[in-house]
Design a protein around this motif. Structure first.
Motif, PDB file in Angstrom:
ATOM      1  N   LEU A  92       0.828  -1.207   0.000  1.00 61.40           N
ATOM      2  CA  LEU A  92       0.000   0.000   0.000  1.00 61.40           C
ATOM      3  C   LEU A  92       0.860   1.254   0.000  1.00 61.40           C
ATOM      4  CD1 LEU A  92      -2.880  -0.992   2.444  1.00 61.40           C
ATOM      5  CD2 LEU A  92      -3.030  -0.622  -0.030  1.00 61.40           C
ATOM      6  N   SER A  93       1.934   1.222   0.770  1.00 58.32           N
ATOM      7  CA  SER A  93       2.840   2.357   0.794  1.00 58.32           C
ATOM      8  C   SER A  93       3.467   2.580  -0.580  1.00 58.32           C
ATOM      9  CB  SER A  93       3.925   2.143   1.850  1.00 58.32           C
ATOM     10  OG  SER A  93       4.769   3.254   1.914  1.00 58.32           O
ATOM     11  N   ARG A  94       3.888   1.509  -1.212  1.00 52.55           N
ATOM     12  CA  ARG A  94       4.480   1.607  -2.554  1.00 52.55           C
ATOM     13  C   ARG A  94       3.472   2.163  -3.546  1.00 52.55           C
ATOM     14  NH1 ARG A  94       6.152  -3.472  -3.243  1.00 52.55           N
ATOM     15  NH2 ARG A  94       8.114  -3.009  -2.212  1.00 52.55           N
ATOM     16  N   LEU A  95       2.238   1.657  -3.503  1.00 49.22           N
ATOM     17  CA  LEU A  95       1.197   2.152  -4.405  1.00 49.22           C
ATOM     18  C   LEU A  95       0.943   3.640  -4.148  1.00 49.22           C
ATOM     19  CD1 LEU A  95      -1.008   1.714  -6.527  1.00 49.22           C
ATOM     20  CD2 LEU A  95      -2.533   0.988  -4.669  1.00 49.22           C
ATOM     21  N   GLY A  96       0.871   4.025  -2.888  1.00 43.96           N
ATOM     22  CA  GLY A  96       0.678   5.435  -2.552  1.00 43.96           C
ATOM     23  C   GLY A  96       1.795   6.314  -3.071  1.00 43.96           C
ATOM     24  N   ARG A  97       3.027   5.864  -2.931  1.00 41.70           N
ATOM     25  CA  ARG A  97       4.179   6.624  -3.435  1.00 41.70           C
ATOM     26  C   ARG A  97       4.120   6.771  -4.940  1.00 41.70           C
ATOM     27  NH1 ARG A  97       7.500   3.202   0.058  1.00 41.70           N
ATOM     28  NH2 ARG A  97       8.193   2.187  -1.852  1.00 41.70           N
ATOM     29  N   VAL A  98       3.791   5.685  -5.633  1.00 47.30           N
ATOM     30  CA  VAL A  98       3.732   5.739  -7.101  1.00 47.30           C
ATOM     31  C   VAL A  98       2.635   6.700  -7.550  1.00 47.30           C
ATOM     32  CG1 VAL A  98       3.179   4.390  -9.166  1.00 47.30           C
ATOM     33  CG2 VAL A  98       4.783   3.476  -7.477  1.00 47.30           C
ATOM     34  N   LEU A  99       1.450   6.589  -6.968  1.00 51.18           N
ATOM     35  CA  LEU A  99       0.347   7.469  -7.361  1.00 51.18           C
ATOM     36  C   LEU A  99       0.652   8.929  -7.041  1.00 51.18           C
ATOM     37  CD1 LEU A  99      -2.701   5.302  -6.231  1.00 51.18           C
ATOM     38  CD2 LEU A  99      -1.880   5.680  -8.573  1.00 51.18           C
ATOM     39  N   PHE A 100       1.158   9.171  -5.852  1.00 59.91           N
ATOM     40  CA  PHE A 100       1.488  10.532  -5.439  1.00 59.91           C
ATOM     41  C   PHE A 100       2.595  11.108  -6.324  1.00 59.91           C
ATOM     42  CE2 PHE A 100       3.871  13.371  -2.415  1.00 59.91           C
ATOM     43  CZ  PHE A 100       2.911  14.374  -2.340  1.00 59.91           C
ATOM     44  N   GLY A 101       3.657  10.344  -6.503  1.00 60.62           N
ATOM     45  CA  GLY A 101       4.787  10.810  -7.311  1.00 60.62           C
ATOM     46  C   GLY A 101       4.407  11.067  -8.752  1.00 60.62           C
ATOM     47  N   LEU A 102       3.652  10.153  -9.347  1.00 58.47           N
ATOM     48  CA  LEU A 102       3.226  10.355 -10.736  1.00 58.47           C
ATOM     49  C   LEU A 102       2.302  11.553 -10.863  1.00 58.47           C
ATOM     50  CD1 LEU A 102       2.701   6.726 -12.077  1.00 58.47           C
ATOM     51  CD2 LEU A 102       4.543   8.329 -12.620  1.00 58.47           C
ATOM     52  N   GLY A 103       1.420  11.736  -9.881  1.00 53.90           N
ATOM     53  CA  GLY A 103       0.535  12.908  -9.904  1.00 53.90           C
ATOM     54  C   GLY A 103       1.328  14.202  -9.892  1.00 53.90           C
ATOM     55  N   LEU A 104       2.342  14.269  -9.041  1.00 52.25           N
ATOM     56  CA  LEU A 104       3.197  15.456  -8.991  1.00 52.25           C
ATOM     57  C   LEU A 104       3.950  15.657 -10.302  1.00 52.25           C
ATOM     58  CD1 LEU A 104       4.732  14.997  -5.437  1.00 52.25           C
ATOM     59  CD2 LEU A 104       3.111  16.774  -6.113  1.00 52.25           C
ATOM     60  N   ALA A 105       4.499  14.578 -10.834  1.00 49.80           N
ATOM     61  CA  ALA A 105       5.279  14.677 -12.072  1.00 49.80           C
ATOM     62  C   ALA A 105       4.410  15.119 -13.244  1.00 49.80           C
ATOM     63  CB  ALA A 105       5.962  13.337 -12.373  1.00 49.80           C
TER      64      ALA A 105
END
Length: 135
Positions: free
Chosen positions: A18-31
């Motif tokens: 879940l943490s990994r998924l959250g990081r990917v979604l958050f990071g991609l959203g920012l990018a």
């Protein structure tokens, strides 16, 4: 019946996923958001200038670059302290400066929405910064 160590291992795996998924979604959203700023940099510079940002022709691309690099770093979890630190710094500086809805004349609903959206992202970035220092 599963023993406690199996249950703990399963919960730990789920938490990491879940943490990994959250990081990917958050990071991609920012990018993606930063890439949009780069696509329309003229407007980003004008917006920064209207908010009184010094040297907006340098500050706007630099801030968008911080968000892009930070977002990719968070999504890939590479140099996580630097990536999350860049995003925290970006949001701490930009949120009250660019989205100061309390100073707006007339309808400030767009700025208020942007302010609270950034505030939510700031909270997520702080949580990931904590995770970066724990790993």
């Amino acid at each position: 019946m599963a023993d406690d160590s199996t249950a703990d291992s399963s919960a730990s795996t789920t938490t990491r996923s879940l943490s990994r998924l959250g990081r990917v979604l958050f990071g991609l959203g920012l990018a993606v958001q930063a890439s949009e700023d780069f696509r329309d940099m003229e407007d980003s510079i004008e917006y920064a200038e209207s908010a009184g940002v010094p040297v907006p022709e340098l500050a706007a691309p630099f801030a968008s670059g911080m968000m892009l690099v930070g977002g990719v770093g968070i999504a890939l979890w590479r140099l996580p302290r630097i990536a999350t630190g860049a995003v925290v710094t970006f949001l701490a500086a930009v949120t009250p400066t660019m989205h100061d809805f309390w100073n707006e004349e007339g309808d400030a609903s767009g700025e208020r929405l942007a302010f609270f959206g950034n505030l939510a992202m700031f909270g997520a970035a702080l949580a990931f910064l904590r995770e970066a220092y724990r790993s």
